[in-house]
Design a protein around this motif. Structure first.
Motif, PDB file in Angstrom:
ATOM      1  N   GLY A 150      61.115  73.620  57.210  1.00  0.00           N
ATOM      2  CA  GLY A 150      61.291  74.316  58.478  1.00  0.00           C
ATOM      3  C   GLY A 150      60.817  75.749  58.468  1.00  0.00           C
ATOM      4  N   ALA A 151      60.324  76.242  57.321  1.00  0.00           N
ATOM      5  CA  ALA A 151      59.850  77.624  57.256  1.00  0.00           C
ATOM      6  C   ALA A 151      58.636  77.806  58.165  1.00  0.00           C
ATOM      7  CB  ALA A 151      59.505  77.996  55.826  1.00  0.00           C
ATOM      8  N   VAL A 152      58.645  78.861  58.953  1.00  0.00           N
ATOM      9  CA  VAL A 152      57.549  79.183  59.869  1.00  0.00           C
ATOM     10  C   VAL A 152      56.735  80.300  59.219  1.00  0.00           C
ATOM     11  CG1 VAL A 152      56.931  80.009  62.165  1.00  0.00           C
ATOM     12  CG2 VAL A 152      58.922  78.515  61.861  1.00  0.00           C
ATOM     13  N   GLY A 153      55.432  80.065  59.059  1.00  0.00           N
ATOM     14  CA  GLY A 153      54.628  81.010  58.313  1.00  0.00           C
ATOM     15  C   GLY A 153      53.332  81.379  59.000  1.00  0.00           C
ATOM     16  N   LEU A 154      52.709  82.442  58.475  1.00  0.00           N
ATOM     17  CA  LEU A 154      51.406  82.918  58.927  1.00  0.00           C
ATOM     18  C   LEU A 154      50.462  82.944  57.731  1.00  0.00           C
ATOM     19  CD1 LEU A 154      52.497  86.057  61.007  1.00  0.00           C
ATOM     20  CD2 LEU A 154      52.136  83.740  61.855  1.00  0.00           C
ATOM     21  N   ALA A 155      49.204  82.598  57.974  1.00  0.00           N
ATOM     22  CA  ALA A 155      48.165  82.676  56.950  1.00  0.00           C
ATOM     23  C   ALA A 155      46.832  82.829  57.664  1.00  0.00           C
ATOM     24  CB  ALA A 155      48.157  81.446  56.067  1.00  0.00           C
ATOM     25  N   GLY A 156      46.154  83.958  57.425  1.00  0.00           N
ATOM     26  CA  GLY A 156      44.948  84.208  58.192  1.00  0.00           C
ATOM     27  C   GLY A 156      45.312  84.289  59.662  1.00  0.00           C
ATOM     28  N   SER A 157      44.569  83.598  60.496  1.00  0.00           N
ATOM     29  CA  SER A 157      44.848  83.606  61.936  1.00  0.00           C
ATOM     30  C   SER A 157      45.697  82.420  62.374  1.00  0.00           C
ATOM     31  CB  SER A 157      43.530  83.606  62.716  1.00  0.00           C
ATOM     32  OG  SER A 157      42.776  82.433  62.407  1.00  0.00           O
ATOM     33  N   PHE A 158      46.181  81.619  61.420  1.00  0.00           N
ATOM     34  CA  PHE A 158      46.933  80.413  61.749  1.00  0.00           C
ATOM     35  C   PHE A 158      48.436  80.638  61.612  1.00  0.00           C
ATOM     36  CE2 PHE A 158      42.815  78.601  60.548  1.00  0.00           C
ATOM     37  CZ  PHE A 158      42.602  77.723  61.607  1.00  0.00           C
ATOM     38  N   SER A 159      49.191  79.908  62.426  1.00  0.00           N
ATOM     39  CA  SER A 159      50.628  79.749  62.253  1.00  0.00           C
ATOM     40  C   SER A 159      50.899  78.309  61.841  1.00  0.00           C
ATOM     41  CB  SER A 159      51.392  80.067  63.542  1.00  0.00           C
ATOM     42  OG  SER A 159      51.441  81.454  63.778  1.00  0.00           O
ATOM     43  N   GLY A 160      52.043  78.073  61.201  1.00  0.00           N
ATOM     44  CA  GLY A 160      52.385  76.718  60.785  1.00  0.00           C
ATOM     45  C   GLY A 160      53.847  76.613  60.415  1.00  0.00           C
ATOM     46  N   VAL A 161      54.323  75.366  60.337  1.00  0.00           N
ATOM     47  CA  VAL A 161      55.709  75.084  59.965  1.00  0.00           C
ATOM     48  C   VAL A 161      55.706  74.105  58.800  1.00  0.00           C
ATOM     49  CG1 VAL A 161      57.959  74.248  60.742  1.00  0.00           C
ATOM     50  CG2 VAL A 161      56.412  75.362  62.380  1.00  0.00           C
TER      51      VAL A 161
END
Length: 528
Positions: A150-161
């Motif tokens: 369930g962790a919500v993260g950022l990497a580069g220009s993307f978001s993801g869960v």
């Protein structure tokens, strides 16, 4: 388009942007090229695995170059809201990188819609494009060994869960209780390419959100018509069901997994007269013991180590590996600690009665898909032998299993991102020995060298497909060699890949062994 060699059976097609990538993907899915096995799209690339006996790399590149980049897939779009508690451990650091407050970071992250561009890394993990243009941050210099579900993260220009707990290098800014992957749903992945997604600050909601645990469907019981079974007395360090793998599921974000040493799996099955990809038990580091109930024919292949039979009356004698062995009711078989290699494969004539998940019995330890690990006390039913089933001829055991005493030499194919490293780093990759650390597992071998690998290009690499055998290098400069349960996509550059003919050997390397890489001729962009 640019074509980069990944391995002897894989190339990476590099395009200008996400729109071109999705257009080429739509074209290849609508009109497939004979010989292509799998397509893994990412931000600006498509990883293509193929069968060299059917299609050469040059012929593949020629066929793909003929495609136009105006195709589009027909999709049913929908909008999904994901409530988030913005208390992630990296939120203050990310806000500092952007020169804003954490509250402003939350406002920007929840202020606009995202689009599911593609899936990868793990089942149910969607790469979300769009959002506020300022939210472009690098991955962590050293990936965490565990990020919670369930962790919500950022990497580069993307978001993801993150759908489940797993290693990862994204910057974590929050957590959601909405399950991303659930095998009890008709479509396990909540987010599909083309969906619109909006993050919502859970603290702004008027009612508290219930905590929802992801549901993982247990395999249904198998109807067994056989009259024999194995009672497990000891399971050792790890006893997993494995077969030829879960191929063709990349579109759902699911990698192949399967046996770490495919040749040993196939040999075990042939010895007992099964099809070569039938599910076997993969036993790591020995310590496995079972009692046979009824009669059965088994074979044990893979690692070299003691194998002992104890009859019901107490008589004992060693058993041969790489030969079929008949067991009687009450016989106990003990698989000892290997002296070379680490993984043994136990096959039984007619096969075990184990239920496949998504078309395979392979247990993917990263994705957590497949039958559960075998533990002491389990009873493993054996299917009845079909009329006319025959036991196969003897198989020759390997003569080059890895040991702690000798350096393990692995052939490698340089690329696709060799040019992201200094010339000294490429030379060091192949000249210095690398130690296998205790953090190694079925996902990958974590290596440690006296001199880390230095990048010439420090830019953030957009996520792209990774293949089994890929040697990925995080900013620490200590490489990770991806194995059977590797993620479909990754965000660190791959300097080289272990050649396909040495992948089985890589799956047998023990912890604390020393590895040396030997480059093969032929790498880099494919010249047409």
């Amino acid at each position: 388009m640019r074509f980069l060699r990944v391995n002897l059976n894989a190339v990476l097609v590099e395009l200008d942007d996400l729109a071109q990538t999705l257009a080429l993907l739509a074209s290849l899915r609508a009109e497939p090229v004979a010989g292509i096995d799998e397509l893994v799209p990412a931000a600006r690339t498509i990883l293509i695995t193929f069968r060299p006996a059917v299609l050469s790399a040059a012929a593949l590149a020629h066929a793909v170059r003929q495609r136009t980049l105006d195709a589009r897939e027909t999709r049913i779009d929908k909008r999904i809201e994901i409530p988030v508690r913005y208390d992630g451990e990296d939120i203050a650091e990310v806000a500092g990188l952007l020169g804003i407050t954490p509250d402003e970071l939350v406002r920007r992250h929840t202020g606009s819609d995202y689009t599911v561009a593609f899936t990868g890394f793990a089942p149910g993990f969607a790469y979300l494009s769009g959002g506020h243009p300022s939210l472009n941050v690098p991955r962590r210099a050293v990936p965490r060994t565990r990020i919670p579900a369930g962790a919500v993260g950022l990497a580069g220009s993307f978001s993801g869960v993150y759908p489940q707990a797993s290693p990862g290098g994204w910057q974590i800014i929050g957590v959601t209780d909405t399950p991303m992957w659930d095998l009890s749903r008709e479509t396990p992945a909540l987010l599909q390419p083309g969906d619109a997604v909006r993050f919502v600050d859970a603290s702004s909601l008027k009612v508290a959100l219930p905590v929802v645990e992801p549901v993982v469907a247990a395999p249904a019981p198998v109807a067994v018509d056989g009259d024999s079974a194995f009672e497990v007395r000891a399971a050792g360090l790890q006893a997993l069901w494995q077969d030829g793998g879960r191929h063709g599921q990349a579109r759902q974000g699911v990698s192949a997994s399967g046996a770490m040493d495919q040749r040993s799996l196939q040999a075990a099955n042939r010895l007992v007269g099964n099809a070569s990809d039938v599910a076997c038990l993969e036993l790591a580091y020995g310590g496995f013991q079972f009692v046979c109930r009824g009669n059965a024919v088994i074979a044990v292949t893979g690692a070299d180590g003691p194998l002992m039979l104890t009859r019901a009356d107490g008589a004992q004698w060693p058993l041969p590996r790489y030969q079929p062995v008949a067991l009687a009711d009450g016989d106990t078989v003990t698989v000892g600690e290997p002296v070379a290699g680490i993984r043994s494969y136990l096959a039984v004539r007619a096969g075990f009665a184990v239920t496949p998940v998504l078309g395979s019995c392979a247990t993917d330890t990263l994705a957590r898909i497949g039958p559960p690990a075998v533990v002491a006390g389990d009873v493993l039913p054996v299917r009845s032998v079909a009329t006319g089933a025959v036991v196969g001829a003897n198989e020759a055991p390997p003569t080059d299993l890895p040991t702690l005493q000798d350096e393990v030499v692995l052939d490698i194919v340089l690329g696709p991102r060799t040019d992201w490293f200094t010339a000294d780093a490429v030379e060091r990759l192949c000249s210095q020995p690398w130690s296998v650390t205790p953090q190694s597992n079925r996902v990958g071998i974590r290596l440690n060298g006296e001199e880390p690998l230095v990048r010439a290009n420090s830019a953030e690499l957009p996520s792209e497909g990774t293949a089994r055998g890929s040697i990925q290098v995080p900013p620490s400069g200590q490489p990770v060699l991806f194995l059977a349960d590797h993620p479909l996509t990754g965000g660190y550059p791959v300097i080289a890949s272990v050649a396909t003919h040495h992948l089985d050997r890589a799956g047998q390397i023990p912890v604390n062994a020393r590895v040396r890489f030997q480059p093969m001729d032929g790498y880099g962009p494919i010249e047409l």
